[in-house]
Design a protein around this motif. Structure first.
Motif, short mmCIF file in Angstrom:
data_model
loop_
_atom_site.label_atom_id
_atom_site.label_comp_id
_atom_site.label_asym_id
_atom_site.label_seq_id
_atom_site.Cartn_x
_atom_site.Cartn_y
_atom_site.Cartn_z
N VAL A 149 0.77 -1.12 0.20
CA VAL A 149 -0.02 -0.08 -0.30
C VAL A 149 0.83 1.26 -0.15
CG1 VAL A 149 -1.56 0.86 0.93
CG2 VAL A 149 -1.78 -1.40 1.29
N TYR A 150 0.72 2.62 -0.94
CA TYR A 150 1.06 3.38 -1.40
C TYR A 150 0.08 4.24 -0.17
CZ TYR A 150 4.82 0.73 -3.74
OH TYR A 150 5.71 -0.06 -3.64
N VAL A 151 0.79 6.05 -0.44
CA VAL A 151 0.28 7.05 0.11
C VAL A 151 0.70 8.13 -0.73
CG1 VAL A 151 1.87 7.55 2.10
CG2 VAL A 151 -0.84 8.39 1.88
N TRP A 152 -0.44 8.71 -1.56
CA TRP A 152 0.07 9.30 -2.25
C TRP A 152 -0.17 10.79 -1.29
CZ3 TRP A 152 -4.14 12.67 -3.97
CH2 TRP A 152 -3.66 14.67 -4.44
N GLU A 153 0.20 11.76 -0.63
CA GLU A 153 0.11 13.15 -0.67
C GLU A 153 0.29 14.74 -1.06
OE1 GLU A 153 3.73 13.67 2.31
OE2 GLU A 153 3.81 11.28 2.49
N HIS A 154 -1.03 14.80 -0.82
CA HIS A 154 -1.75 15.91 -1.90
C HIS A 154 -0.79 17.62 -1.86
CE1 HIS A 154 -3.01 16.86 1.54
NE2 HIS A 154 -3.87 18.28 1.24
N GLU A 155 0.04 17.45 -0.75
CA GLU A 155 0.86 18.52 -1.01
C GLU A 155 1.85 18.54 -2.00
OE1 GLU A 155 1.21 19.59 2.87
OE2 GLU A 155 -1.40 20.07 2.98
N THR A 156 2.38 17.06 -1.69
CA THR A 156 4.11 17.25 -2.79
C THR A 156 3.66 16.52 -3.81
OG1 THR A 156 3.98 15.25 -1.23
CG2 THR A 156 5.33 17.55 -0.28
N ASP A 157 2.52 16.01 -4.05
CA ASP A 157 2.45 15.15 -4.59
C ASP A 157 3.22 13.64 -4.29
OD1 ASP A 157 1.31 14.01 -6.87
OD2 ASP A 157 2.75 14.85 -8.74
N ASP A 158 3.87 14.00 -3.49
CA ASP A 158 4.68 12.22 -3.43
C ASP A 158 4.19 10.99 -3.43
OD1 ASP A 158 7.06 13.88 -3.48
OD2 ASP A 158 6.88 14.23 -1.37
N ARG A 159 4.57 10.08 -4.00
CA ARG A 159 3.83 8.10 -4.44
C ARG A 159 4.83 7.57 -2.58
NH1 ARG A 159 1.24 8.77 -9.50
NH2 ARG A 159 0.60 12.01 -9.77
N LYS A 160 4.83 7.16 -2.06
CA LYS A 160 5.20 6.87 -0.85
C LYS A 160 5.18 5.31 -0.52
CE LYS A 160 7.46 11.20 0.83
NZ LYS A 160 7.80 11.34 2.20
N TRP A 161 5.68 4.10 -0.56
CA TRP A 161 5.35 2.75 0.49
C TRP A 161 4.67 3.42 1.78
CZ3 TRP A 161 6.38 0.36 4.56
CH2 TRP A 161 6.71 -0.91 4.52
N ALA A 162 3.40 2.56 2.30
CA ALA A 162 2.68 2.70 3.54
C ALA A 162 2.89 1.72 4.19
CB ALA A 162 1.61 4.02 3.48
N ALA A 163 2.93 0.49 3.48
CA ALA A 163 2.20 -0.83 4.48
C ALA A 163 2.90 -1.83 2.77
CB ALA A 163 1.11 -0.55 4.64
N GLY A 164 3.32 -2.83 4.36
CA GLY A 164 3.51 -3.91 3.03
C GLY A 164 2.07 -4.65 2.83
N SER A 165 1.20 -4.90 2.87
CA SER A 165 -0.48 -5.25 2.49
C SER A 165 -1.52 -4.49 3.16
CB SER A 165 -0.42 -6.91 3.01
OG SER A 165 -0.31 -6.88 4.48
N LEU A 166 -2.74 -4.49 2.97
CA LEU A 166 -4.00 -4.26 3.37
C LEU A 166 -4.21 -4.46 5.41
CD1 LEU A 166 -5.76 -2.48 2.50
CD2 LEU A 166 -7.80 -4.97 2.24
N THR A 167 -3.66 -5.71 5.13
CA THR A 167 -3.48 -5.84 6.90
C THR A 167 -2.77 -5.20 7.29
OG1 THR A 167 -4.46 -8.31 6.89
CG2 THR A 167 -3.61 -7.48 8.99
N ASP A 168 -1.56 -4.81 7.32
CA ASP A 168 -0.84 -4.12 7.26
C ASP A 168 -0.57 -2.78 7.54
OD1 ASP A 168 2.33 -3.84 8.38
OD2 ASP A 168 3.02 -3.52 6.73
N TYR A 169 -1.37 -2.27 6.51
CA TYR A 169 -1.67 -1.00 6.29
C TYR A 169 -3.02 -0.60 7.49
CZ TYR A 169 -5.86 2.56 5.14
OH TYR A 169 -6.31 3.64 5.07
N LEU A 170 -4.15 -1.21 7.46
CA LEU A 170 -4.89 -1.79 8.64
C LEU A 170 -4.25 -1.29 10.63
CD1 LEU A 170 -7.98 -2.99 7.32
CD2 LEU A 170 -7.48 -1.46 7.90
N GLN A 171 -3.13 -2.15 10.52
CA GLN A 171 -3.18 -1.97 11.57
C GLN A 171 -2.24 -0.94 12.18
OE1 GLN A 171 -0.80 -5.98 11.01
NE2 GLN A 171 -2.68 -6.78 11.73
N ARG A 172 -0.89 -0.41 11.27
CA ARG A 172 0.05 0.37 10.93
C ARG A 172 -0.74 1.88 11.19
NH1 ARG A 172 5.01 0.59 8.90
NH2 ARG A 172 5.74 -0.95 8.35
#
Length: 146
Positions: free
Chosen positions: A112-135
């Protein structure tokens, strides 16, 4: 599995009724992109998850379609940001940043990645949907991924 995990992590979680594979397939047809298996499994249990004061942890099928089409087709966005065609947004932080999967030529899902609207950065956020929810549940504030 998903319902138990979400209710354990988010005391204020609001789970929508599940949807069928036919409804989930609408995402693929409209966006031309395969729905990752973990997201498909979650949608079979709940058509979206609201928590954290209404933030869209996971959007409904229709919201995924609508939001992705808006991002891909908006002329102003096209002038401001890199293309969104390879992204599949599925949730947000309530403050403008969006969470997504990235379509790779191999078709392999790298998390899972995050798109940051202020910078247009696209960064890795979590290894899976489960990891995303947990983090996300274990962090303080809306910008836990920074």
């Amino acid at each position: 599995m998903w319902k138990d995990l979400i209710e354990k992590l988010y005391a204020d979680a609001e789970l929508a009724p599940p949807v069928s594979d036919t409804e989930i397939d609408q995402i693929e047809r409209r966006l031309g992109q395969q729905v990752p298996n973990d997201l498909r499994d979650l949608l079979r249990c709940t058509n979206g998850v609201q928590a954290e004061w209404g933030a869209g942890l996971v959007w409904s099928v229709q919201e995924m379609i609508d939001q992705n089409i808006e991002f891909r087709c908006d002329a102003e966005f096209a002038e401001l940001y890199m293309s969104f065609d390879q992204l599949m947004f599925f949730g947000d932080n309530g403050g403008g940043d969006q969470f997504c999967y990235v379509r790779l030529p191999s078709g392999h899902n790298t998390g899972v990645y995050v798109w940051e609207h202020e910078t247009d950065d696209r960064k890795w956020a979590a290894g899976s949907l489960t990891d995303y929810l947990q983090r996300r549940a274990g962090a303080e504030g809306d910008d836990w991924y920074k």
